[in-house]
Design an enzyme around this catalytic site. Sequence first.
Site, PDB file in Angstrom:
ATOM      1  N   ARG A 102      -1.797   5.692   3.580  1.00 52.21           N
ATOM      2  CA  ARG A 102      -1.759   6.979   4.344  1.00 52.21           C
ATOM      3  C   ARG A 102      -0.703   7.104   5.551  1.00 52.21           C
ATOM      4  NH1 ARG A 102      -7.112   6.575   5.489  1.00 52.21           N
ATOM      5  NH2 ARG A 102      -7.768   7.465   7.767  1.00 52.21           N
ATOM      6  N   ARG A 160      -5.557   3.161   5.186  1.00 50.39           N
ATOM      7  CA  ARG A 160      -5.854   4.151   6.317  1.00 50.39           C
ATOM      8  C   ARG A 160      -4.222   4.881   7.080  1.00 50.39           C
ATOM      9  NH1 ARG A 160      -6.650  -0.924  11.099  1.00 50.39           N
ATOM     10  NH2 ARG A 160      -5.595  -0.069  12.774  1.00 50.39           N
ATOM     11  N   HIS A 161      -4.638   4.993   7.919  1.00 47.77           N
ATOM     12  CA  HIS A 161      -2.862   5.594   9.045  1.00 47.77           C
ATOM     13  C   HIS A 161      -2.983   3.726   9.284  1.00 47.77           C
ATOM     14  CE1 HIS A 161      -3.328   9.789   8.154  1.00 47.77           C
ATOM     15  NE2 HIS A 161      -4.484   9.122   8.561  1.00 47.77           N
ATOM     16  N   VAL A 162      -1.690   3.351   8.938  1.00 52.21           N
ATOM     17  CA  VAL A 162      -1.262   2.420   9.286  1.00 52.21           C
ATOM     18  C   VAL A 162       0.270   1.639   8.718  1.00 52.21           C
ATOM     19  CG1 VAL A 162      -2.312   0.768   7.638  1.00 52.21           C
ATOM     20  CG2 VAL A 162      -1.357  -1.001   9.855  1.00 52.21           C
TER      21      VAL A 162
END
Length: 406
Positions: A102, A160-162
């Site tokens: 995300r 996950r923010h990745v």
Amino acid sequence: MKNHSSSSRLNNHSASHGTDRNSRRGFWLSALRLRFSLRDYAFCMATLLLFCLGSLFYQLNGGPPKVLLEIRQYLGESTFVDDHGPPTPRELPFPSQVIYNRVGKCGSRTVVLLLRILAEKHQFNLVSSDIHNKTRLTKHEQVDLMTNISNIPQPFLYTRHVHFLNFTRFRIEQPVYINIIRDPINRFLSNYFFRRFGDWRGEQNHLIRTPQMKDDERYLDINVCIMENYPECSNPRLFYIVPYFCGQHPQCREPGMWAVERAKQNVIENFLLVGILEELEDVLLLLERLLPHYFSDVLTIYKSPAFWKMGNLTGTVKKHMPTIEALQVLYQRMKYEYDFYNFVRDQFHLIKKKIGLKSSSQNSAHEPDFLRELALRTHEPLEEEEEEEEEDDIGQEDANIWLVQP
């Protein structure tokens, strides 16, 4: 007389001897029967005990113990499995491995709220990472993360923010990716004010999120930040969305066409769907059709009053629009972000057309959606609040004044 008496004594002796012999024979027969009964009972109990232990070992070790295999070999190769076939395995949906890497301030918290409800409803494993400030990973960190993701019981959805992870580079099965982005300027504005003032979930949560931020920075006018070229309002900080799709290569962090083209290639080859937040309901509808075992009934949940009451707490506080001059400067600095955004929007509309959904946006490829939103004041999804009232007087003609094509 004497003979009769002797004969009678002899007969009595013989009868007595026969009776004793019969009694002994009955005793031994009874004892023998009792002995065989105890042996049979012990044998049955031992057999039952072995069966229970064998079943226990089978379940604990994921297969039969060695002794049972030896017994099978001794008794013969034919078993129930051989004669009737193996039990029917659990049928996994396809795809059964999904990653939602995300992008910050692109409706991600709204989608995660939906996913938590859907995971319980459809019985898939949702793993949502709480790591928000580690999008770029070393090679060792990439391998560790990809290995951990691959070991999640399927079907799963990991979020996950990745930045994009290339599983195939390390010979690991590549999951399916999904994502959502938004107009780059709107995303920047949302993040700018969120870092300073938080959202409606708590009046002081921004102080917890950015405790080191001094008041001079917290209350810095956004127009001053843009026009005086503060680091937060210039590159490379503005080059934010593209790296999420370009990947972990160091050059993906540098604003330029190399990163943009690589991001576009990854969208085509590795992402099942990349939607745009401005058309979130259509994004959810497409996800429901493309991944029904994950997103079935998502629109019903999204439109429910209970969900909107919960989701409205994520609206950014004190957000307002910069001046037209500041927006013009900001747009020029974000030309690579807009190049990628326009590409994703066109791809999204193409998928909608193939499925039979009519696109709500009729903007030209050279005009960002942000302009129409600026003029029409379209209400945004849960994560954003409505614009301030003083901006309602800006018309379409005024909105286009600052637009200069890159």
